[in-house]
Design an enzyme around this catalytic site. Structure first.
Site: not given
Length: 914
Positions: A347, A389, A657, A661, A725, A750, A754
């Site tokens: 989650e 370039d 630039d 390009d 697990n 859990n 987390d």
């Protein structure tokens, strides 16, 4: 129309980050506008696009309540208050409550909500509260992180200018005379959002069209509409009223649209529609519901997520059946299976990814790299080939006029004078070469430009001809066409050569001698521009490309752009980081190779554009793998080389630039531009550098890899831990006469696990993970799950045996002790895996986590150990563990760390470590 919708998605995706450019313009209004003399105010309703295309320019200005010299600031403010800013509505941020709902609405939270509902329906109040807490924490953390990311993005956008050039009737005191346009009007730069219908905008090569406009006057105006129509070639625009009867605005040649760009020429236009009322804005409202194509990283994350969800959908019923059959308590078995399903749900994944990308964007901004699209960070870290370039990247971008010579290489003031007139009178995109020529301001007085010369016309530059011309009248006696451009392209339209006071035919022998002169200049690292002229009778006022013929070559102007001192160390750093640099330039091959040698870039092959043109894709694929310098390229050549490199399996970055390009920037995996670039280049780019330097880029690459590595850590930890697990739960369910852990305990474990991972975005990353490009590899993750998941199950089973045999927790009346023992061991081993898997090195010895991760994991482990000993233990149905348990726990954790390190070493030798 459907084709336009599809091709527009990429423009709509970046419209909010579209950046502007300030131009140095002199006399940018093409001939024709001065003939428009209309009153300031009218009373008709503002016209639509089709009406604007069909209406004569004077009448259109009346209807828009505008003039040839534009609106005043007060008038523009009044109009803006009525029509709103020039912004597309879909760019506005969502209200906070909609944003909060968007953060909640992901598969994991929706799944947890279903599980919480089931828990509530089965009177499992504790389980409902814990699952709801998980959903709330995940949603709120993501909401906060995305809000901070959006705020940071807005602050970063404010660091670069977004402007358009307009005429406003207000004449500013102290204005720069060089910026004045004919008739006393002033071309001013204003933010794009301040444009309103009726504004008069000035357009030149490189400009993005800032709104939907009707062209009032144009000179060789070519606009690229490929983003809207898919047309590969630019479309010429004219100023006359159209008598077409079509209903598609794109078919009218006197309209230009927001999101398109000027390729060549110049124009003056009146704004007809702004913001959501533009053609682009209405299109955006219809296609924003279409989802953007996912990146490889997003596809990989989604693939892993759904693997875990499918895994959960298979394993949870299996756990339910095993426990129901063996324990004969189907309600308790259902709640336990429900808790297992929650434990298998990653989650926190959306929050971790969002937080890591947001932090990466902020850190990159500190390295002078602005991220326009967060997902581009993954490609930044994966980039292994950088195409760039030469000018301004390898060199200082401070071009100086080094020499002005006749065709024999001897100093010539006449050549400099011709070049000055050409640069002074041209109204297109003034590049650094023009600026260097115009720095010789003493010529202005010497030539008596104001009284002696009058501009007649201009033939703008384009990337096919690679030259431009102006036509001036000297004392009204004759017209003189002055052309300057690339040597070969100018020679192609010359048939004579100036030799002192004489003019000689351009013979093949003389041509060979001339090329030897320019070759010698190139070999010195000088960029050579040819200058040619043609005397014409004063009988015409309009000129075109067809008039660039029978010219007399008068000489050359040669420029020097010295290499940057930072280029050599930056190239070494990029090479050390596993990034191969390839130079793609339109400049001369001799100049380019000399500059490359001076900055320490070993030239493994130099290929010219004409050679690229002749190659098949297969031949070019072999060529780009060998050569690292490509010179005299057109925009199409650059784009093709980038696409072939990608087809060869590389993640390609392109740094550019200029107008030329833009195609390559779009074709690359990651487009990189600078804040001083033309706006079409910045629109096409994913990243904007605030400093045009390879050193800045190298630092950004490292930060991109750090961001990617931290995202991958959570995915590895979640996948392997959850996979292991399930095995432990299945084994315990099959052989124990009671549940190995109560649903409430499993949910609490859990939740704590987390929380221990929420600081992963702030973790340190080992140097070896930054030393080479990192690419997403879902197959590697599958192997990782299979190799590391069962390792934790081994020590879970040892914990079961220890609690059963050593502490007598072998009957239902002693299950609380058993469950407390596995709760602590399971939580500590899961938290320990965070440190074991975050690095290929030995944790805590060779690699130490960042302090936020150390603090958070330490707190979670202390909570886990203390929980069975606190007054809360009764609520969680736990009991205090005997002191003898802790030596066993320490031995298990040590063994787990040692075995994991051994597996990690073997895995790294076999498959590598990402």
């Amino acid at each position: 129309m459907q084709q336009a919708l599809t091709l527009s998605e990429r423009v709509i995706a970046v419209l909010g980050a579209r950046l502007g450019l300030r131009y140095f313009k002199r006399d940018p209004i093409p001939d024709g506008l001065d003939t428009l003399d209309v009153p300031a105010h009218g009373h008709e309703a503002p016209p639509g696009l089709l009406d604007a295309a069909r209406t004569a320019a004077p009448d259109l200005l009346v209807r828009l309540q505008s003039r040839r010299d534009g609106l005043s600031d007060d008038e523009a403010a009044t109009v803006r208050a009525h029509v709103g800013p020039n912004e597309v509505e879909h760019e506005k941020p969502l209200p906070w409550w909609q944003h909060l709902f968007q953060c909640y609405r992901n598969p994991f939270n929706l799944l947890l909500t279903v599980l919480a509902t089931v828990s509530f329906a089965t009177d499992d109040t504790e389980g409902t509260i814990i699952i709801a807490t998980m959903v709330i924490i995940s949603t709120v953390l993501r909401f906060v992180q995305e809000a901070r990311s959006n705020k940071a993005a807005e602050q970063l956008k404010a660091m670069v200018s977004t402007t358009a050039t307009v005429l406003r009737r207000d004449v500013l005191d102290g204005a720069d005379p060089a910026a004045m346009v004919r008739g006393g009007r002033l071309g001013r730069e204003i933010p794009l959002s301040e444009l309103v219908p009726g504004d008069i905008v000035l357009l030149a090569a490189g400009d993005m069209i800032p709104a939907d406009v009707r062209v009032l006057a144009a000179k060789d105006l070519f606009v690229s509409q490929s983003a809207l129509t898919g047309e590969a070639l630019p479309v010429e625009k004219f100023s006359h009223a159209s008598d077409a009867a079509g209903t598609n605005p794109l078919e009218y040649d006197n309209l230009a649209f927001m999101g398109t760009n000027v390729v060549s020429g110049s124009a003056c236009a009146v704004v007809v529609s702004t913001g959501a009322r533009t053609f682009f804005g209405s299109l955006a409202q219809r296609v924003t519901a279409q989802e953007r194509t996912l990146t490889s990283f997003q596809q990989g994350v989604n693939r892993v997520s759904w693997v875990l969800i499918r895994f959960m959908l298979v394993m949870s019923p299996l756990v339910l059946v095993i426990n129901g059959v063996t324990k004969h308590d189907w309600l308790e078995a259902a709640l336990f299976a429900l808790s297992v399903a929650v434990g298998l749900t990653p989650e926190m994944l959306p929050m971790i990814v969002t937080a890591t990308l947001a932090k990466g964007a902020v850190m990159l901004s500190k390295k002078k790299v602005i991220v326009k699209r967060l997902d581009a960070i993954q490609n930044f870290g994966a980039m292994d080939v950088l195409c760039t370039d030469k000018t301004g990247t390898l060199t200082q971008d401070k071009i100086c006029l080094e020499r002005h010579t006749n065709v024999w290489g001897q100093l010539s003031e006449d050549v400099l004078e011709y070049a000055y007139l050409n640069s002074f009178y041209q109204t297109g995109l003034k590049n650094l070469l023009d600026v260097a020529v115009l720095n010789h301001g003493e010529l202005h007085q010497r030539l008596d430009v104001v009284n002696r010369y009058r501009k007649i016309d201009e033939i703008p530059f384009d990337f096919q001809r690679r030259r431009m011309s102006v036509v001036v009248s000297e004392n009204g006696e004759h017209h003189e066409l002055i052309c300057k451009g690339a040597v070969e392209e100018v020679l192609a339209v010359c048939d004579r050569v100036q030799h002192g006071a004489q003019v000689e035919p351009l013979t093949p022998e003389l041509l060979t001698q001339l090329r030897r002169v320019t070759g010698d200049l190139n070999a010195e690292g000088l960029r050579v521009v040819a200058v040619a002229t043609r005397h014409l009778p004063p009988v015409q006022e309009a000129y075109s490309v067809a008039d660039e013929r029978e010219l007399v070559l008068v000489g050359y102007i040669a420029f020097l752009d010295p290499p940057k001192e930072s280029t050599a160390p930056a190239l070494k750093a990029l090479a050390a980081a596993g990034v191969t640099v390839k130079v793609l330039t339109g400049d001369n091959d001799l100049v380019t190779t000399k500059v490359c040698r001076e900055v320490g870039l070993k030239v493994s092959g130099c290929v010219r554009g004409d050679e690229v043109e002749k190659m098949t894709d297969a031949e070019l694929a072999t060529c780009v793998a060998r050569a690292n310098v490509f010179a005299k390229l057109t925009p199409a050549h650059k784009e093709r080389i980038v696409r072939v490199l990608r087809a060869n399996g590389h993640v390609v970055g392109f740094m550019g630039d200029g107008i030329n390009d833009a195609p390559a920037l779009r074709a690359a995996d990651i487009g990189i531009s600078v804040d001083t670039a033309v706006d079409i280049a910045k629109e096409a780019a994913d990243l904007i550098l605030l400093e045009k330097s390879l050193m800045v880029l190298e630092q950004g690459v490292i930060e991109g890899r750090r961001t990617f590595a931290n995202m991958l850590k959570y995915i590895k930890m979640t996948a392997s831990s959850n996979f292991g697990n399930v095995f432990s739960v299945l084994i315990a369910s099959a052989f124990l006469p009671f549940l190995p852990m109560l649903p409430l305990q499993l949910l609490t474990q859990n939740l704590l696990y987390d929380l221990s991972q929420t600081t992963i975005p702030f973790d340190n990353v080992d140097d070896e993970q930054l030393a080479a490009p990192q690419r997403w590899n879902p197959a590697d993750l599958s192997r990782f799950m299979i190799c590391f998941g069962p390792v934790s199950s081994i020590f879970d089973v040892l914990t079961f045996l220890g609690m059963w045999h050593l502490f007598g927790a072998n009957a239902a009346e002693h299950q609380t002790l058993f469950q407390s023992g596995w709760f602590v061991e399971g939580l500590l081993s899961q938290t320990l895996i965070v440190h074991l898997i975050r690095t290929r090195r030995i944790p805590f010895v060779q690699s130490i986590a960042g302090w936020p991760l150390l603090v958070m994991t330490g707190m979670v482990m202390l909570i886990g150990i203390a929980l069975p000993m606190t007054p809360l233990a009764e609520y969680f149905r736990m009991e205090a563990l005997p002191l003898a348990y802790f030596p066993m726990l320490a031995a298990l954790l040590l063994g787990y760390a040692v075995l994991t390190q051994m597996v990690k070493t073997a895995f790294t030798r076999r498959f590598g470590w990402q």
